[in-house]
Design an enzyme around this catalytic site. Structure first.
Site, PDB file in Angstrom:
ATOM      1  N   TYR A 158       0.826  -1.218   0.000  1.00 25.16           N
ATOM      2  CA  TYR A 158       0.000   0.000   0.000  1.00 25.16           C
ATOM      3  C   TYR A 158       0.863   1.271   0.000  1.00 25.16           C
ATOM      4  O   TYR A 158       0.680   2.136  -0.867  1.00 25.16           O
ATOM      5  CB  TYR A 158      -0.976  -0.031   1.186  1.00 25.16           C
ATOM      6  CG  TYR A 158      -2.003   1.070   1.146  1.00 25.16           C
ATOM      7  CD1 TYR A 158      -3.112   1.005   0.297  1.00 25.16           C
ATOM      8  CD2 TYR A 158      -1.881   2.190   1.961  1.00 25.16           C
ATOM      9  CE1 TYR A 158      -4.064   2.032   0.265  1.00 25.16           C
ATOM     10  CE2 TYR A 158      -2.828   3.218   1.939  1.00 25.16           C
ATOM     11  CZ  TYR A 158      -3.917   3.130   1.081  1.00 25.16           C
ATOM     12  OH  TYR A 158      -4.848   4.148   1.059  1.00 25.16           O
ATOM     13  N   THR A 196     -11.284   0.968   5.875  1.00 24.61           N
ATOM     14  CA  THR A 196     -10.669   1.012   7.207  1.00 24.61           C
ATOM     15  C   THR A 196     -11.521   0.320   8.279  1.00 24.61           C
ATOM     16  O   THR A 196     -11.181   0.367   9.454  1.00 24.61           O
ATOM     17  CB  THR A 196     -10.420   2.482   7.625  1.00 24.61           C
ATOM     18  OG1 THR A 196     -11.619   3.229   7.414  1.00 24.61           O
ATOM     19  CG2 THR A 196      -9.310   3.104   6.826  1.00 24.61           C
TER      20      THR A 196
HETATM   21  P1  NAI Z   1     -13.678   2.171   0.023  1.00 26.46           P
HETATM   22  O1  NAI Z   1     -13.256   0.746   0.110  1.00 26.46           O
HETATM   23  O2  NAI Z   1     -14.869   2.632   0.783  1.00 26.46           O
HETATM   24  O3  NAI Z   1     -13.891   2.606  -1.494  1.00 26.46           O
HETATM   25  C1  NAI Z   1     -13.096   2.151  -2.538  1.00 26.46           C
HETATM   26  C2  NAI Z   1     -13.994   1.865  -3.732  1.00 26.46           C
HETATM   27  O4  NAI Z   1     -13.173   1.463  -4.816  1.00 26.46           O
HETATM   28  C3  NAI Z   1     -15.000   0.735  -3.475  1.00 26.46           C
HETATM   29  O5  NAI Z   1     -16.312   1.158  -3.806  1.00 26.46           O
HETATM   30  C4  NAI Z   1     -14.513  -0.388  -4.375  1.00 26.46           C
HETATM   31  O6  NAI Z   1     -15.565  -1.199  -4.907  1.00 26.46           O
HETATM   32  C5  NAI Z   1     -13.796   0.383  -5.475  1.00 26.46           C
HETATM   33  N1  NAI Z   1     -12.796  -0.425  -6.149  1.00 26.46           N
HETATM   34  C6  NAI Z   1     -11.850  -1.224  -5.584  1.00 26.46           C
HETATM   35  N2  NAI Z   1     -11.136  -1.828  -6.539  1.00 26.46           N
HETATM   36  C7  NAI Z   1     -11.637  -1.410  -7.724  1.00 26.46           C
HETATM   37  C8  NAI Z   1     -11.318  -1.684  -9.073  1.00 26.46           C
HETATM   38  N3  NAI Z   1     -10.336  -2.532  -9.401  1.00 26.46           N
HETATM   39  N4  NAI Z   1     -12.021  -1.062 -10.037  1.00 26.46           N
HETATM   40  C9  NAI Z   1     -13.026  -0.213  -9.717  1.00 26.46           C
HETATM   41  N5  NAI Z   1     -13.387   0.068  -8.464  1.00 26.46           N
HETATM   42  C10 NAI Z   1     -12.696  -0.518  -7.478  1.00 26.46           C
HETATM   43  O7  NAI Z   1     -12.392   2.998   0.441  1.00 26.46           O
HETATM   44  P2  NAI Z   1     -12.125   4.563   0.618  1.00 26.46           P
HETATM   45  O8  NAI Z   1     -11.552   4.724   1.955  1.00 26.46           O
HETATM   46  O9  NAI Z   1     -13.283   5.369   0.225  1.00 26.46           O
HETATM   47  O10 NAI Z   1     -10.931   4.749  -0.422  1.00 26.46           O
HETATM   48  C11 NAI Z   1     -10.958   5.629  -1.531  1.00 26.46           C
HETATM   49  C12 NAI Z   1      -9.540   6.034  -1.847  1.00 26.46           C
HETATM   50  O11 NAI Z   1      -9.000   6.800  -0.771  1.00 26.46           O
HETATM   51  C13 NAI Z   1      -8.573   4.868  -2.078  1.00 26.46           C
HETATM   52  O12 NAI Z   1      -7.711   5.160  -3.147  1.00 26.46           O
HETATM   53  C14 NAI Z   1      -7.800   4.817  -0.767  1.00 26.46           C
HETATM   54  O13 NAI Z   1      -6.535   4.241  -0.922  1.00 26.46           O
HETATM   55  C15 NAI Z   1      -7.729   6.293  -0.412  1.00 26.46           C
HETATM   56  N6  NAI Z   1      -7.461   6.548   0.980  1.00 26.46           N
HETATM   57  C16 NAI Z   1      -8.337   6.147   1.968  1.00 26.46           C
HETATM   58  C17 NAI Z   1      -8.037   6.401   3.299  1.00 26.46           C
HETATM   59  C18 NAI Z   1      -8.952   5.977   4.414  1.00 26.46           C
HETATM   60  O14 NAI Z   1      -8.550   6.093   5.587  1.00 26.46           O
HETATM   61  N7  NAI Z   1     -10.162   5.516   4.156  1.00 26.46           N
HETATM   62  C19 NAI Z   1      -6.799   7.095   3.682  1.00 26.46           C
HETATM   63  C20 NAI Z   1      -5.962   7.478   2.583  1.00 26.46           C
HETATM   64  C21 NAI Z   1      -6.288   7.219   1.290  1.00 26.46           C
END
Ligand code: NAI
Length: 253
Positions: A158, A196
């Site tokens: 990651y 998370t």
């Molecule tokens: P989440 O798991 O709620 O949302 C991620 C979304 O991406 C999900 O709806 C999932 O179905 C979709 N996804 C995953 N793989 C995919 C693929 N191959 N093709 C299309 N869609 C796909 O997670 P969150 O927290 O909303 O994450 C969003 C972004 O923010 C990510 O890039 C994550 O790394 C980043 N991020 C999140 C943090 C956190 O604490 N939640 C902190 C720092 C960065």
């Protein structure tokens, strides 16, 4: 204020968490939103929420790690709304399973995180940028993380992927700076989302994370979304190639 009327935003991973909040924020500013996600049910729920608020949105299924799928996502967006002005490469995954030392990490698992987080971001840029150019320019935000500044011991997939997103952002920003396409990235700290969930199941870890966050709380998806939509907007017209942490002060410590 209704500042994005007539504009079109494409948001990946918008079926939950931060991506959903970004879709809602774009819609609140008047933009039409293509909600792209691997999880079509989640994407359709986001569309329902946007529509309930009086906004315009459509859903498309995509695997951002698959080039043909990303190409189809871009085609579907142009077919639905006629143009693309904003792109948010938000879809991402964390390492699956327990945190293990590097020498125990399976190479396939390592590659999958890089495929979604890095190759996925690259493919989004590659296929959407020609549409932003046709639209006369626009704004792009890639999701990095505070793990794009620092790392944790153990599985390196990651943090490696998020450091790479920062490099990709700078390179793309330089390539298109003179053509009106701005590319930036944001680095959220801990935000409560599906990604998370597992962390929050452990009370001790939750308490520790709070204690090391200067603001003593976690971020909300809507707070991250406001920064992302600002960076896409004309209000950020002189900002490109930049990285903005949004972490309750964590990186300052
Ligand atoms: P989440 O798991 O709620 O949302 C991620 C979304 O991406 C999900 O709806 C999932 O179905 C979709 N996804 C995953 N793989 C995919 C693929 N191959 N093709 C299309 N869609 C796909 O997670 P969150 O927290 O909303 O994450 C969003 C972004 O923010 C990510 O890039 C994550 O790394 C980043 N991020 C999140 C943090 C956190 O604490 N939640 C902190 C720092 C960065």
């Amino acid at each position: 204020m209704d500042t994005m009327t007539g504009k079109v935003a494409l948001v990946t991973g918008a079926g939950s968490g931060i991506g959903r909040a970004v879709a809602l924020e774009f819609a609140a500013k008047g933009a039409a939103v293509m909600v792209a996600d691997f999880n079509l049910t989640g994407a359709e729920e986001t569309v329902r929420q946007v529509s309930a608020g009086g906004g315009k949105a459509a859903a498309v299924k995509v695997d951002v790690a698959d080039e043909a799928s990303v190409r189809e996502m871009v085609t579907a967006t142009v077919k639905a709304f006629g143009r693309i002005d904003y792109l948010v490469n938000n879809a991402g995954i964390s390492a699956a399973g327990p945190n293990v030392p590097l020498h125990e990490v399976d190479v396939k698992a390592f590659e999958r995180v890089l495929d979604v987080n890095v190759v996925g971001t690259f493919l989004g840029l590659k296929h959407a940028i020609p549409e932003l150019l046709k639209a006369g320019g626009g704004g792009i935000v890639n999701l990095a993380s505070t793990m794009g500044d620092r790392a944790t011991a153990g599985d390196p997939s990651y943090p490696t992927s998020k450091h790479a997103v920062r490099g990709l952002t700078k390179s793309a920003a330089l390539t298109y700076a003179a053509q009106g396409v701005r590319v930036n990235c944001v680095g959220p700290g801990v935000v409560r989302t599906g990604m998370t969930e597992a962390i929050f199941e452990d009370e001790q870890t939750t308490a520790w994370l709070k204690s090391v966050t200067p603001m003593r709380r976690f971020g909300e998806p809507a707070e991250i979304a406001k920064l992302i939509v600002f960076l896409c907007s004309e209000d950020a017209s002189y900002i490109t190639g930049a990285y903005y942490p949004i972490d309750g002060g964590w990186l300052a410590g």
